[in-house]
Design a protein around this motif. Structure first.
Motif, PDB file in Angstrom:
ATOM      1  N   LEU A  45      -9.225  28.951   3.236  1.00  0.00           N
ATOM      2  CA  LEU A  45     -10.495  28.941   3.964  1.00  0.00           C
ATOM      3  C   LEU A  45     -10.339  28.149   5.261  1.00  0.00           C
ATOM      4  CD1 LEU A  45     -13.135  28.314   1.138  1.00  0.00           C
ATOM      5  CD2 LEU A  45     -12.337  30.489   2.074  1.00  0.00           C
ATOM      6  N   PRO A  46     -11.100  28.503   6.288  1.00  0.00           N
ATOM      7  CA  PRO A  46     -10.989  27.801   7.581  1.00  0.00           C
ATOM      8  C   PRO A  46     -11.724  26.460   7.565  1.00  0.00           C
ATOM      9  CG  PRO A  46     -12.641  29.523   7.727  1.00  0.00           C
ATOM     10  CD  PRO A  46     -12.033  29.650   6.354  1.00  0.00           C
ATOM     11  N   LEU A  47     -11.295  25.585   6.657  1.00  0.00           N
ATOM     12  CA  LEU A  47     -11.957  24.294   6.477  1.00  0.00           C
ATOM     13  C   LEU A  47     -10.949  23.152   6.542  1.00  0.00           C
ATOM     14  CD1 LEU A  47     -14.174  25.253   3.379  1.00  0.00           C
ATOM     15  CD2 LEU A  47     -14.892  25.210   5.784  1.00  0.00           C
ATOM     16  N   ARG A  92      -7.359  34.575  -4.699  1.00  0.00           N
ATOM     17  CA  ARG A  92      -7.289  33.818  -3.458  1.00  0.00           C
ATOM     18  C   ARG A  92      -8.301  34.390  -2.478  1.00  0.00           C
ATOM     19  NH1 ARG A  92      -1.485  33.856  -1.511  1.00  0.00           N
ATOM     20  NH2 ARG A  92      -1.261  32.203  -3.062  1.00  0.00           N
ATOM     21  N   VAL A  93      -9.014  33.510  -1.782  1.00  0.00           N
ATOM     22  CA  VAL A  93     -10.047  33.955  -0.843  1.00  0.00           C
ATOM     23  C   VAL A  93      -9.756  33.416   0.547  1.00  0.00           C
ATOM     24  CG1 VAL A  93     -11.866  34.208  -2.575  1.00  0.00           C
ATOM     25  CG2 VAL A  93     -11.499  31.993  -1.479  1.00  0.00           C
ATOM     26  N   THR A  94     -10.314  34.088   1.549  1.00  0.00           N
ATOM     27  CA  THR A  94     -10.109  33.665   2.938  1.00  0.00           C
ATOM     28  C   THR A  94     -11.419  33.426   3.674  1.00  0.00           C
ATOM     29  OG1 THR A  94      -9.957  35.993   3.624  1.00  0.00           O
ATOM     30  CG2 THR A  94      -7.887  34.844   3.112  1.00  0.00           C
ATOM     31  N   ASP A  95     -12.552  33.613   2.997  1.00  0.00           N
ATOM     32  CA  ASP A  95     -13.833  33.331   3.640  1.00  0.00           C
ATOM     33  C   ASP A  95     -14.778  32.706   2.619  1.00  0.00           C
ATOM     34  OD1 ASP A  95     -15.839  35.638   2.611  1.00  0.00           O
ATOM     35  OD2 ASP A  95     -13.847  36.511   2.943  1.00  0.00           O
ATOM     36  N   VAL A  96     -15.704  31.894   3.122  1.00  0.00           N
ATOM     37  CA  VAL A  96     -16.603  31.124   2.259  1.00  0.00           C
ATOM     38  C   VAL A  96     -17.499  32.033   1.442  1.00  0.00           C
ATOM     39  CG1 VAL A  96     -18.535  29.496   2.263  1.00  0.00           C
ATOM     40  CG2 VAL A  96     -16.536  29.065   3.715  1.00  0.00           C
TER      41      VAL A  96
END
Length: 330
Positions: free
Chosen positions: A54-56, A8-12
């Protein structure tokens, strides 16, 4: 299902790095298509990179009248957003027509654009399929093809793209934004999907390892008076056998602006530009709408069991444009 790694990722940048390190990795959004394909063995990723955090996930309305839609926005949030419903009602209608509520709650905008065909031969790993195994053949051409393409197909593949959302986005000149390790980029939706040709396994023009970050809808005043109409074989949740996204602006009885896109007739959402050009300046009415539909469908090359789609799409386009025109005149 084969074993796979999950991260799991939190940044692009982190997402791009993980995918770049592993050519067999895939981005995971809602999983409503990818996970199904993994279960049947069509997709066999060694790693899933979960991008849901992700902040998308925002929808931003521009002062110019357009919209910016993040790639991880869910289909439910997209359909319910007040600015989507006000500025591009056909888009909200398309999303609501596309799946059950449970699926809409999970499915993402980026994943919707990248979903694979629902052709039965593609989903059956025991059968040949040029899209799944290049060079193996297309059994649909001589086999079951009643819901397959009548426009833009080839002797190598006659499958259709299943997205409802994509049809509405195509009608309104959407632009897809993405990120790669080398930086950002954009693709108009009209260039996002590749023609079938002799390489049906190559579906989009996205660079290798690219991550879709969002979709931009440019200002389109005509879109405020738009509609999406879907025909399916049963009233409940089902994929289309034909659909139309339409918007029209009639002034003094003549068509001033019009947008048209067809679904379930080609390997990609089909922008009906010939019909649009035919209608500009014409007197709005069923006769002109039918002539424009005929002009668009002249290019159709139906197979023995899907020729009904030519008549279906003609009638569907005429009906939707007629309804929009009559409503505007009230």
């Amino acid at each position: 299902m084969r074993e796979f790694d999950y991260q799991r990722v939190t940044d692009v940048s982190g997402a791009l790095a993980l995918l770049g390190d592993d050519p067999d990795a895939r981005f995971l959004g809602g999983g409503t298509n990818l996970v199904d394909l993994m279960k049947t063995g069509v997709e066999r990723p060694a790693r899933l990179v979960d991008i849901r955090r992700l902040p998308l996930d925002r929808i931003e309305a521009g002062e110019d009248g357009g919209l910016r839609i993040g790639a991880t926005v869910t289909n439910s949030d997209l359909a319910a957003h007040p600015e989507v419903r006000r500025r591009y009602p056909a888009l909200a209608q398309a999303v609501l027509a596309g799946a059950s509520g449970q699926l809409r709650n999970m499915a993402t905008v980026g994943g919707n654009l990248l979903q694979r065909t629902r052709c039965g031969y593609f989903g059956d790993v025991s059968r040949p399929c040029n899209k799944r195994v290049p060079g193996s053949g297309c059994p649909a051409i001589e086999g079951e093809h009643h819901n397959h393409a009548i426009l833009g197909a080839s002797g190598h593949c006659v499958a259709v793209h299943p997205s409802d959302m994509g049809v509405a986005l195509a009608a309104f000149d959407a632009v897809v934004s993405y990120e790669t390790a080398d930086g950002p980029g954009e693709l108009p939706l009209s260039e996002f999907y590749l023609p079938v040709g002799d390489t049906p396994h190559l579906e989009t023009a996205l660079p290798s390892g690219a991550l879709i970050t969002g979709v931009t809808l440019p200002p389109a005043p005509v879109a405020a008076h738009s509609r999406y109409r879907k025909v399916r074989e049963r009233a409940s949740y089902a994929f289309a056998i034909g659909s139309v996204a339409a918007a029209v602006d009639v002034r003094d009885g003549a068509v001033h602006d019009v947008r048209l896109a067809f679904g379930a007739v080609a390997s990609r959402p089909w922008r009906a530009r010939t019909a649009e050009r035919t209608l500009i300046g014409a007197q709005a009415g069923a006769e002109a709408f039918a002539a424009a539909a005929d002009a668009e469908l002249t290019a159709a090359e139906p197979l023995p069991h899907n020729a009904y789609k030519v008549t279906l799409m003609r009638n569907l386009m005429v009906a939707v444009l007629t309804e929009l025109t009559e409503e505007a005149a009230r």
